[in-house]
Design a protein around this motif. Sequence first.
Motif, PDB file in Angstrom:
ATOM      1  N   THR A  65      12.644   6.501  -2.005  1.00 28.27           N
ATOM      2  CA  THR A  65      12.848   6.695  -0.570  1.00 28.27           C
ATOM      3  C   THR A  65      11.633   6.245   0.244  1.00 28.27           C
ATOM      4  N   LEU A  66      10.560   5.848  -0.422  1.00 25.95           N
ATOM      5  CA  LEU A  66       9.366   5.440   0.335  1.00 25.95           C
ATOM      6  C   LEU A  66       9.653   4.150   1.098  1.00 25.95           C
ATOM      7  N   LYS A  67       9.089   4.054   2.292  1.00 26.82           N
ATOM      8  CA  LYS A  67       9.341   2.877   3.112  1.00 26.82           C
ATOM      9  C   LYS A  67       8.315   1.783   2.884  1.00 26.82           C
ATOM     10  N   PHE A  68       7.400   1.999   1.982  1.00 29.33           N
ATOM     11  CA  PHE A  68       6.420   0.963   1.663  1.00 29.33           C
ATOM     12  C   PHE A  68       6.035   1.129   0.207  1.00 29.33           C
ATOM     13  N   GLU A  69       5.326   0.178  -0.283  1.00 27.77           N
ATOM     14  CA  GLU A  69       4.910   0.230  -1.678  1.00 27.77           C
ATOM     15  C   GLU A  69       3.449   0.654  -1.738  1.00 27.77           C
ATOM     16  N   PRO A  70       3.155   1.831  -2.309  1.00 27.84           N
ATOM     17  CA  PRO A  70       1.756   2.273  -2.372  1.00 27.84           C
ATOM     18  C   PRO A  70       0.905   1.291  -3.181  1.00 27.84           C
ATOM     19  N   ALA A  72      -3.395   0.486  -4.433  1.00 27.13           N
ATOM     20  CA  ALA A  72      -4.728   1.081  -4.589  1.00 27.13           C
ATOM     21  C   ALA A  72      -5.554   0.853  -3.321  1.00 27.13           C
ATOM     22  N   SER A  73      -6.340   1.819  -2.985  1.00 29.37           N
ATOM     23  CA  SER A  73      -7.237   1.848  -1.823  1.00 29.37           C
ATOM     24  C   SER A  73      -6.508   1.812  -0.478  1.00 29.37           C
ATOM     25  N   MET A  74      -5.208   2.108  -0.515  1.00 24.03           N
ATOM     26  CA  MET A  74      -4.454   2.230   0.727  1.00 24.03           C
ATOM     27  C   MET A  74      -4.698   3.607   1.326  1.00 24.03           C
ATOM     28  N   LYS A  75      -4.840   3.629   2.661  1.00 28.54           N
ATOM     29  CA  LYS A  75      -4.991   4.927   3.324  1.00 28.54           C
ATOM     30  C   LYS A  75      -3.592   5.449   3.641  1.00 28.54           C
ATOM     31  N   VAL A  76      -3.333   6.658   3.171  1.00 28.88           N
ATOM     32  CA  VAL A  76      -1.982   7.185   3.340  1.00 28.88           C
ATOM     33  C   VAL A  76      -1.994   8.630   3.834  1.00 28.88           C
ATOM     34  N   LEU A  77      -0.828   9.004   4.344  1.00 33.13           N
ATOM     35  CA  LEU A  77      -0.572  10.410   4.647  1.00 33.13           C
ATOM     36  C   LEU A  77       0.442  10.869   3.617  1.00 33.13           C
ATOM     37  N   VAL A  78       0.074  11.897   2.871  1.00 32.83           N
ATOM     38  CA  VAL A  78       0.984  12.379   1.846  1.00 32.83           C
ATOM     39  C   VAL A  78       1.522  13.737   2.264  1.00 32.83           C
ATOM     40  N   PHE A  79       2.847  13.869   2.174  1.00 27.81           N
ATOM     41  CA  PHE A  79       3.487  15.161   2.402  1.00 27.81           C
ATOM     42  C   PHE A  79       3.912  15.644   1.025  1.00 27.81           C
ATOM     43  N   GLY A 102      -2.471   4.863   9.722  1.00 26.28           N
ATOM     44  CA  GLY A 102      -3.253   3.994  10.599  1.00 26.28           C
ATOM     45  C   GLY A 102      -2.677   2.602  10.696  1.00 26.28           C
ATOM     46  N   ILE A 103      -3.118   1.897  11.764  1.00 30.18           N
ATOM     47  CA  ILE A 103      -2.593   0.577  12.086  1.00 30.18           C
ATOM     48  C   ILE A 103      -2.726  -0.389  10.910  1.00 30.18           C
ATOM     49  N   GLY A 104      -3.888  -0.415  10.327  1.00 23.62           N
ATOM     50  CA  GLY A 104      -4.148  -1.347   9.229  1.00 23.62           C
ATOM     51  C   GLY A 104      -3.140  -1.176   8.109  1.00 23.62           C
ATOM     52  N   GLU A 105      -2.890   0.072   7.787  1.00 20.07           N
ATOM     53  CA  GLU A 105      -1.955   0.356   6.695  1.00 20.07           C
ATOM     54  C   GLU A 105      -0.527   0.015   7.100  1.00 20.07           C
ATOM     55  N   LEU A 106      -0.245   0.244   8.390  1.00 17.32           N
ATOM     56  CA  LEU A 106       1.100  -0.123   8.869  1.00 17.32           C
ATOM     57  C   LEU A 106       1.314  -1.617   8.698  1.00 17.32           C
ATOM     58  N   GLU A 205       3.544   1.828  16.189  1.00 12.38           N
ATOM     59  CA  GLU A 205       4.188   2.979  15.554  1.00 12.38           C
ATOM     60  C   GLU A 205       5.543   3.269  16.199  1.00 12.38           C
ATOM     61  N   ASP A 206       5.583   3.103  17.538  1.00  8.38           N
ATOM     62  CA  ASP A 206       6.846   3.383  18.251  1.00  8.38           C
ATOM     63  C   ASP A 206       7.973   2.494  17.745  1.00  8.38           C
ATOM     64  N   MET A 207       7.606   1.258  17.449  1.00 14.04           N
ATOM     65  CA  MET A 207       8.636   0.296  17.088  1.00 14.04           C
ATOM     66  C   MET A 207       8.825   0.213  15.594  1.00 14.04           C
ATOM     67  N   TRP A 208       8.248   1.146  14.896  1.00 11.93           N
ATOM     68  CA  TRP A 208       8.197   1.002  13.449  1.00 11.93           C
ATOM     69  C   TRP A 208       9.567   0.892  12.786  1.00 11.93           C
ATOM     70  N   SER A 209      10.532   1.574  13.329  1.00 11.63           N
ATOM     71  CA  SER A 209      11.843   1.553  12.686  1.00 11.63           C
ATOM     72  C   SER A 209      12.393   0.127  12.593  1.00 11.63           C
ATOM     73  N   PHE A 210      11.974  -0.742  13.517  1.00 14.52           N
ATOM     74  CA  PHE A 210      12.471  -2.121  13.481  1.00 14.52           C
ATOM     75  C   PHE A 210      11.778  -2.952  12.406  1.00 14.52           C
ATOM     76  N   ASN A 211      10.794  -2.333  11.744  1.00 16.93           N
ATOM     77  CA  ASN A 211      10.165  -3.008  10.603  1.00 16.93           C
ATOM     78  C   ASN A 211      10.668  -2.451   9.285  1.00 16.93           C
ATOM     79  N   GLU A 212      11.580  -1.507   9.360  1.00 17.77           N
ATOM     80  CA  GLU A 212      11.982  -0.872   8.112  1.00 17.77           C
ATOM     81  C   GLU A 212      13.076  -1.668   7.423  1.00 17.77           C
ATOM     82  N   GLU A 213      12.986  -1.578   6.109  1.00 14.15           N
ATOM     83  CA  GLU A 213      13.864  -2.404   5.293  1.00 14.15           C
ATOM     84  C   GLU A 213      15.341  -2.102   5.532  1.00 14.15           C
ATOM     85  N   ILE A 214      15.694  -0.824   5.675  1.00  9.13           N
ATOM     86  CA  ILE A 214      17.128  -0.518   5.820  1.00  9.13           C
ATOM     87  C   ILE A 214      17.681  -1.114   7.124  1.00  9.13           C
TER      88      ILE A 214
END
Lengths: 407, 80
Positions: A65-70, A72-79, A102-106, A205-214
């Motif tokens: 279900t992840l929207k990106f591929e983790p 190494a050395s990526m900055k992430v928010l983990v729930f 963050g932007i870079g990771e996005l 970030e606001d427009m992020w859904s338009f970058n999502e694979e689904i």
Amino acid sequence: MGIYTVSQLNEYIKQVLTQDPQLGQVWVRGEISNLTKHSSGHYYFTLKDKGAQISCVSFRMTNRTLKFEPEASMKVLVFGTVDVYTVRGQYQLRVLDMRPDGIGELYKAYEQVRNRLEGEGLFEVVHKKKLPRFPSKVGVVTSPTGAAVHDIIHVLKRRFPVDILLSPAIVQGENSAKSIVRALEHLNRTDVDLIIVGRGGGSLEDMWSFNEEIVARAIFDSKVPIISAVGHETDYTIADFVADARAPTPSAAAEIAVPEKSDLKKHVLSLISRMQQSAMHSISENRNQVDYLSSRIDHERFAEILRRDMQRVDELSSRIEFGLKKIIESKLSSLSGLAGRLNAVSPLNTLERGYSIALRNSDHSVVRGIDDVSPDECLDIRLIDGTVECRVTGVKPEERSIGKKRS
Amino acid sequence: MKEKKNEPGEMSFESSLEELESLVEKLEKGQLTLDESLGIFERGMKLARVCNQKLSKAERKIEVLIEENGKLKTESFIDD
């Protein structure tokens, strides 16, 4: 408290940790390191910051279900939820969801999705559907309360008349991607012949859904042609790449979707005038042709033909006359021959020589013998110069002896 | 090649305009008898009239799609 076994202790610690409501659902920010992607599909890594680290596990179900591929050395928010791996006496964070931080990771995540979909050929021109020249019903996927829908309706109202069908979607935040996908699917079940999907400007970030694979895949799968209109002039979203046409703003999308009314009116007017000119041209061309042909009828030549024919008529009529004359002459000469022959056997000649012919008065039959008459019958005796009317007084047969005596 | 002739009044704007465009091209190419030209001209004028009528059409529907128990329905959408 007695003496614990190791298992008991670890179980106890596990209970303590997992029952703490604070640790059951926690957001943690950090950087991925020691990432191992196991063939089972589970990911194991360490989340760290400058001073500390924690083991993490992300099971296959979550990874799907992840929207990106983790990486190494990526900055992430983990729930996730804090758990204990009793086998090793190790506490760890079990990942439930993970986002680029963050932007870079996005951007990194964006690049990943873009490269993958591009590799699959989703952006290729051969897949682009042709936009209808004159759509009759335009579907719009956007927020029913945002500026985008207002802009689109405003622009469309000025243009070629089309019906508009809004398929409402959340275009920002948590559930936006799914919502956009659903709205697109809904429109694909209606009779719209073109879809505009988009939103007004905003942050990445606001427009992020338009970058999502689904969302990208839903756009790709749509049977109806789609114009993407995510309100930013310069950057492209994944949706822009996969859509059949891309507009920088929702208003621009509406302009692409539907031609302008006054342009069309001008176009129709010019067609009418071109048609009139052609028709006039065709008429005058035909008239010229008629004029030309009639001018080619030569009066002098016509008169000559007439003269020649008159002469021929004269010639023929005199030949007929000549022929007739010859026929008449030959008939006349044969007539006179016949008349001579007739004359030779004519009884008139006999009369000339003094003979006469006796005719019965009653029926003008020639009297050939004495038996032809009876006493008192009237006879006409034809002589050369007239007729003697007589009456029979008697008959006597000729005596042969008399004839002998006379000779 | 010649498709059945629809009544211009029942045709969509797009097919009316496309036919009109092709008629104009045909006329401009010439090579027609006068009768043919005039027949095409007459039909072209009818199509042009239909196009203009459709362009001037004022009313248009603005609706919103609503999902209810898995079924889609539409309601008119009021944009303020």
